[in-house]
Motif scaffolding. Sequence first.
Motif, short mmCIF file in Angstrom:
data_model
loop_
_atom_site.label_atom_id
_atom_site.label_comp_id
_atom_site.label_asym_id
_atom_site.label_seq_id
_atom_site.Cartn_x
_atom_site.Cartn_y
_atom_site.Cartn_z
N PHE A 224 20.39 56.89 26.08
CA PHE A 224 21.78 57.08 26.48
C PHE A 224 22.72 57.27 25.28
CE2 PHE A 224 21.20 55.70 31.01
CZ PHE A 224 21.83 56.81 31.56
N TYR A 225 22.43 56.57 24.19
CA TYR A 225 23.35 56.70 23.03
C TYR A 225 23.28 58.12 22.47
CZ TYR A 225 26.20 55.14 19.13
OH TYR A 225 27.23 54.98 18.23
N ASP B 253 13.08 63.30 19.78
CA ASP B 253 12.57 61.99 20.19
C ASP B 253 11.07 61.97 19.95
OD1 ASP B 253 13.93 59.65 22.27
OD2 ASP B 253 11.78 59.57 21.77
N ARG B 254 10.58 60.85 19.51
CA ARG B 254 9.13 60.79 19.25
C ARG B 254 8.34 60.68 20.54
NH1 ARG B 254 8.63 54.71 16.70
NH2 ARG B 254 9.62 53.73 18.48
N ASN C 263 14.71 54.48 27.08
CA ASN C 263 14.14 53.44 27.95
C ASN C 263 14.62 53.54 29.39
OD1 ASN C 263 12.62 52.42 25.98
ND2 ASN C 263 13.76 50.51 25.72
N ALA D 130 12.71 47.63 35.08
CA ALA D 130 13.75 47.91 36.08
C ALA D 130 15.07 48.22 35.40
CB ALA D 130 13.91 46.71 36.98
N HIS D 131 15.71 49.31 35.76
CA HIS D 131 17.02 49.67 35.21
C HIS D 131 18.05 49.74 36.33
CE1 HIS D 131 15.09 50.25 31.40
NE2 HIS D 131 16.26 50.54 30.85
N LEU D 132 18.96 48.78 36.31
CA LEU D 132 20.02 48.69 37.33
C LEU D 132 21.32 49.08 36.67
CD1 LEU D 132 18.50 47.66 39.70
CD2 LEU D 132 17.86 46.16 37.83
N ASP E 167 8.57 62.75 15.41
CA ASP E 167 9.02 61.52 14.76
C ASP E 167 9.93 61.89 13.58
OD1 ASP E 167 9.22 59.17 13.10
OD2 ASP E 167 7.55 58.36 14.27
N PHE E 168 11.09 61.26 13.54
CA PHE E 168 12.06 61.53 12.48
C PHE E 168 11.43 61.39 11.09
CE2 PHE E 168 15.28 59.51 9.63
CZ PHE E 168 16.07 60.63 9.42
N ARG F 183 20.82 50.65 20.66
CA ARG F 183 20.19 49.35 20.72
C ARG F 183 19.32 49.06 19.49
NH1 ARG F 183 15.36 48.19 23.09
NH2 ARG F 183 14.75 50.37 22.88
N TYR G 82 21.00 43.84 21.94
CA TYR G 82 20.68 44.21 23.30
C TYR G 82 21.90 44.87 23.91
CZ TYR G 82 19.51 44.56 28.09
OH TYR G 82 19.29 45.10 29.34
N LEU G 83 21.76 46.08 24.40
CA LEU G 83 22.87 46.78 25.05
C LEU G 83 22.43 47.16 26.45
CD1 LEU G 83 23.85 49.41 22.29
CD2 LEU G 83 25.05 47.29 22.84
N ASP G 84 23.26 46.90 27.44
CA ASP G 84 23.04 47.49 28.75
C ASP G 84 23.36 48.97 28.66
OD1 ASP G 84 22.02 45.63 30.59
OD2 ASP G 84 23.96 44.63 30.76
N MET G 85 22.92 49.71 29.67
CA MET G 85 23.14 51.17 29.62
C MET G 85 24.62 51.50 29.48
SD MET G 85 20.43 52.52 32.47
CE MET G 85 20.68 51.19 33.66
#
Length: 385
Positions: free
Chosen positions: A13-14, A34-35, A42, A60-62, A220-221, A350, A356-359
């Motif tokens: 998301f970032y 993205d690798r 996620n 689970a992603h809520l 991969d970067f 993150r 820890y970041l929520d979406m």
Amino acid sequence: FSNVDLLIVGAGFYGATIAERVANQLQKNVLLIDRRSHIGGNAYSEFDNETGIEVHRYGAHLFHTPNETVWTYLNRFTGFTDYKHRVYSTYRDQVYSMPINLGTISQFFNRRLSPDQARALIADQAAEMAGRNPANLEEKAISLIGRPLYEAFIRGYTAKQWQTDPRDLPEHIITRLPVRYTFDNRYFNDKYEGLPIDGYTAIFERMLKHPKINIALGVDFFSLKSSLPPGLPIVYTGPIDRYFDYSEGELGWRTIDFEKETLNTGDFQGMAVMNYADETVPYTRILEFRHFNPERSYQTEKTVVVREYSRSARRKDEPYYPIDTRQDKDVFLRYRARAEAQTNVHFGGRLGTYRYLDMHQAIGAALKAFESRVLPHFAEGQAIG
Ligand code: FDA
């Protein structure tokens, strides 16, 4: 790289939010790598081949947020269902609703309690810690909710999450344990909540569909880093310790092993998330994905479940939750100081900020970084890092 204006590492998301803003608002060329073999980070989900059920590959992603700006932004790329998350916990063959609420307390103590009676009971049970500073997580939890509820719902679950006896865990891991003196058992309190109508991955496909965005997956970067033009602006959302080759030490993370199984029943547990509080059960919870989307009425007599096992991550594992010990904090501060000296690299997300970041927090932080770092870079030539 001759026509790349911005390289973004990580299609979660970032990274996706910055890519979308740069392409749509600034008309600049973005290379997003993205690798992994897919976009979405996620939050990625896929429709299971056999059953058609949407499965969130990384747990689970809520989606939930109090943030009006993030909600309005994301609604440009998806509609949301009216799913409201609820969680239950199995303890000694009984099922209780979580977070601990008046229903849980009444059921656990086997009597009807008014909110005032329940409050007095918990305060009484927490009183064994009165006047003492909690020395570890167990004592902290008892000071908040008393011993009986702690031993039932927190001790075993926490021990499994951390693979450590709670008496050996620092007290600062928990600052509060929510107890509701009402029967409200909604898991989240945010103003906005729901699941994306046609799945998480569709959000990313729409965000990133732009002729100015090029996506390279499975890259991969660190396999490109040495061939990048000097000074190329970069948004990096991978692990910050990896960026500096672990030279200040390794940051601690917890990971989860997911054990997926398709069962020959239309309904295994009657809800999406069941925690298992007993220490004798090795997993922390079972997810049953069909219950996230009751509006879809999946036409199948099968169901997909995932058991989660938590443990600390080794270098080759997926890092999920920062452990954030005091030593981790020191190590992170050293990396942050080095990151601040990188004028052409902005560290975000993150993994890049060891938080820890929520979406919704990842999206909100990316929208802010776009305004404060990326826009001034392209408009006025300021450093992006
Ligand atoms: P994210 O991890 O999504 O993306 C980073 C990307 O960078 C990854 O795709 C990675 O492959 C890539 N990358 C790393 N190093 C690289 C390299 N060297 N080269 C190329 N690419 C590289 N949130 C929420 O709001 N509700 C919820 O219910 C949950 N549930 C949940 C469960 C579990 C188990 C986890 C671990 C997390 C959640 N989350 C959540 C949090 C959610 O997953 C999180 O907010 C977002 O993934 C953050 O997005 P980022 O873009 O920061 O990271």
